[in-house]
Design a protein around this motif. Structure first.
Motif: not given
Lengths: 345, 345
Positions: A114-119
């Motif tokens: 998920s983008l929620t954990l991708t810098p």
């Protein structure tokens, strides 16, 4: 025990995992087990995009400004209201010497975490996006960790199409696993709430290929006609998934009784009780919508004296990306549905 | 299809099930399939009581006033912040002519459906409660529907004790089912986060009786000493369940590797990622805490590339009440823990 999960990228609060963090550090310099991606396109989670679009009344410029604000503030595209993100597509720019990921510089890839954990850092102000679609052309960079999941894009489909498939590829893989598990005990019937959507159409296809009899539950006559024309389900029924009595009656009528497995792919709140009531005792409900309320599901099943297994739809199943791409290859109707979605319909 | 689930008691909004309703009608007049209970005692859900106690800084009179306000406004004890309720004990006062429930007038019973969907009226202003315990002496009445779950109280334990056991009786029954499912594939290890609590101690006991090697994870030295003295787990470890690295390291150290099954019985937010990291690939996480976030669990497993089955802890498993009572009978140490909790420790 080692934790190649990006702890060094967490800025605030300290010590939590990247998904739980308020803010990540998207610095381009890599740790030994990291990979940097040159970003080409983001695919926002459906619930996230819907929330932003509704908040701004369809004003694309305002949606774009808020996405830029979120990424600039948090170092990741993590919608603080819905708690959801999405995924991205790009090209591998640099690979740390200790990265275990099966990619090399120059590979065109999609991130399946998920983008929620991708810098993430964006450098073009999203100038190429009108704010009116989940698909966001973007320039910038993103960071993957050792335990990330990434797939090289297939040669035989456009990147946007592959990204849309990958975004929901956990749904068909887990549906397949659950249906095959029940099949040991007899014929399996499957109801998919939101059967005309991306994850829903793939879940229907996976269920049928696993041998189940299927009903797709949709919200409108237009969706019914689309799904019927595509021929992806044995039955198609119209019901508001938020209305427990309506949805369970529709499923029972279509299948001749409650479903062995109910798959929730409707990205609106309040679908828990209908899914539970639509499912037979001993059956399974798989919740894939990020709008699912944990307590509504837990208390609902208890309150309805429903002996059903309720699964949190895990977006990761080994081989899920290849499985979903294979479904799209095997089903021209699914491919057509996805192409229509990607084109903005 | 008939729905004996209390639809006629829903006042607002119309057409939803009682748990989802903002307000229920607790009128004492019964429908044909309903049962009225003369209330003796409420047992508030731990998360709900904790929220109320923390909000009011331990001021018991203020907690009592807010419970009365909630019940008066909503027609049920449904904490609007936590979304949780609890259960109650009382005596069957009247049975509608078409009720399928196995009770008769005069039976002393506990309701095993949540207070969040049970019509309730309180008539004594909770005068007998100091607002400082989850156990609430109360006078008034409550209504059960055709598909409610209710258990006649056992003769060999006090009502307060039985109620405390029934309140968490879904946890040991589901733990037993899941452990036995995994046992077909080899030895099973089980980690219980919050192992010294009510649901946690029963889950540990059920897991051990099902043949698993167990570790109880607790938050303090005091809880560690209590659980060690009780002898309910093979290992006891101290870790903050909200710290994924700490909790997964503690579990791996105690069991020699990640757990086959992790059971979350900690009623604070933020335990999802630790539970996922503590669980082996192919294993199962059972979330029993109402503080669980659906999206944190779903996105966490995806982000950690964790192939784990995640279950929403369904409070209903057939036979769960009898199963839990039997565990307490068989384990004097569990009974002692529950008696201490009931006494306010």
């Amino acid at each position: 025990m080692s934790f190649p999960v990006g702890l060094s990228r967490v800025v605030e609060p300290a010590g939590v995992l990247p998904q739980a963090a308020w803010r990540l550090d998207p610095r381009p310099q890599l740790g030994a087990d990291e990979v940097r991606i040159r970003v080409e396109r983001l695919n926002l989670d459906a619930a996230s995009f819907r929330q932003l679009a509704e908040k701004h009344g369809g004003d694309g410029a305002a949606v774009r400004a808020e996405v830029l604000e979120i990424v600039g503030t948090r170092g990741k595209m993590h919608n603080p209201v819905t708690g959801s993100g999405g995924m991205l597509i790009g090209t591998v720019d640099e690979v740390g010497p200790e990265s275990p990921l099966p990619v090399k510089v120059g590979d065109r890839v999609a991130t399946l975490v998920s983008l929620t954990l991708t810098p993430l850092a964006i450098t073009d102000g999203l100038a190429g996006w009108d704010g009116r679609s989940e698909q966001v052309p973007a320039q910038g960079h993103a960071i993957l960790f050792g335990r990330s999941v990434v797939a090289v894009l297939p040669d035989d489909m456009p990147g946007e199409l592959a990204l849309a498939v990958f975004d929901v590829c956990g749904a068909p893989a887990l549906t397949d696993r659950v249906v095959r598990g029940h099949a040991a005990n007899g014929p399996v019937s499957v109801a998919v709430l939101g059967g005309a959507g991306k994850s829903g159409s793939l879940a229907l296809t996976a269920a049928r290929l696993a041998g189940a009899r299927t009903v797709g539950v949709v919200v409108s006559e237009a969706e019914r006609d689309t799904l019927t024309a595509a021929g992806l389900a044995d039955e198609v029924a119209i019901a508001d998934a938020r209305n427990p009595v309506a949805v369970s009656s529709a499923v029972a009528q279509a299948l001749g009784g409650p479903a062995t497995v109910t798959v929730v792919c409707v990205d609106v709140p309040g679908c828990e009780h209908g899914a539970i009531l639509a499912t037979a005792n001993g059956g399974t409900v798989i919740f894939f919508s990020m709008a699912t309320s944990f307590s509504a599901a837990a208390l609902g099943a208890e309150g309805l004296a429903a002996d059903v297994t309720m699964l949190v739809g895990n977006g990761y199943v080994p081989g899920h990306a290849e499985f979903a791409v294979d479904l799209v290859r095997r089903s021209p109707a699914v491919r057509a549905l996805f192409e229509a979605r990607v084109a903005g319909h």
